[in-house]
Design a protein around this motif. Structure first.
Motif: not given
Length: 173
Positions: A101-124
């Motif tokens: 769910g971390n925005p930077l992790v998501k952005e960097v992963s997408k830049t490298w062409g890696i599929k990213v999924e955010a998990p449900p928040p589970f009482r975050r």
């Protein structure tokens, strides 16, 4: 099919356990990536990589997760670094997606062409490591309700709440 679940897990809590279960309902295996493994004994990273690996392993065993379904890998790099994904590829088995769910992790992963999924928040709002550490710092005993019993045991054995309060005191001087 394998997914990577990065985090600092400072400490591993019920929300993390629910995310692992969610991942394994969708993927065959999960690589749990323990980030900032070189950092410990700070307010943000009070626990060592070894302590966190043990917390995760014991919690997953307690939660009935088959040990053949997960791998725990410490990563010395900070997960907020733009270069961490290249290191992840070097130290982990091959994977098909990153769960974050971390925005930077998501952005960097997408830049490298890696599929990213955010998990449900589970009482975050309740199950989050900052909340657990804050409760320990304030001496609130109900932090134990936010983490699996093996994490309670490990944190009590290493005197985690005392460690956190001592770190906070030393940071003020």
């Amino acid at each position: 099919m394998r997914a990577v679940f990065p985090g600092r897990f400072q400490p591993f809590h019920y929300g993390h356990l629910e995310v692992v279960k969610w991942i394994l309902s969708r993927w065959d295996e999960v690589v749990i990536l323990v980030g900032s493994a070189a950092e410990s004994h700070t307010l943000v990273n009070p626990f060592t990589a070894g302590e966190r690996v043990e917390m995760i392993h014991e919690s997953l065993k307690w939660g009935g997760i088959d040990a053949r379904k997960y791998t725990i890998v410490p990563l010395l790099e900070n997960l907020e670094s733009l270069t961490w994904i290249s290191l992840v590829r070097e130290i982990t088995p091959s994977f098909d997606a990153i769960i974050a769910g971390n925005p930077l992790v998501k952005e960097v992963s997408k830049t490298w062409g890696i599929k990213v999924e955010a998990p449900p928040p589970f009482r975050r709002d309740v199950w989050n490591s900052t909340n657990v550490r804050r409760k320990m710092l304030k001496g609130e005993e109900d932090w134990r309700e936010l983490v699996p019993p093996p994490v309670v045991r490990i944190i009590e054995e290493i005197k985690g709440p005392i460690r956190i309060r001592e770190i906070a005191q030393s940071d003020r001087s």
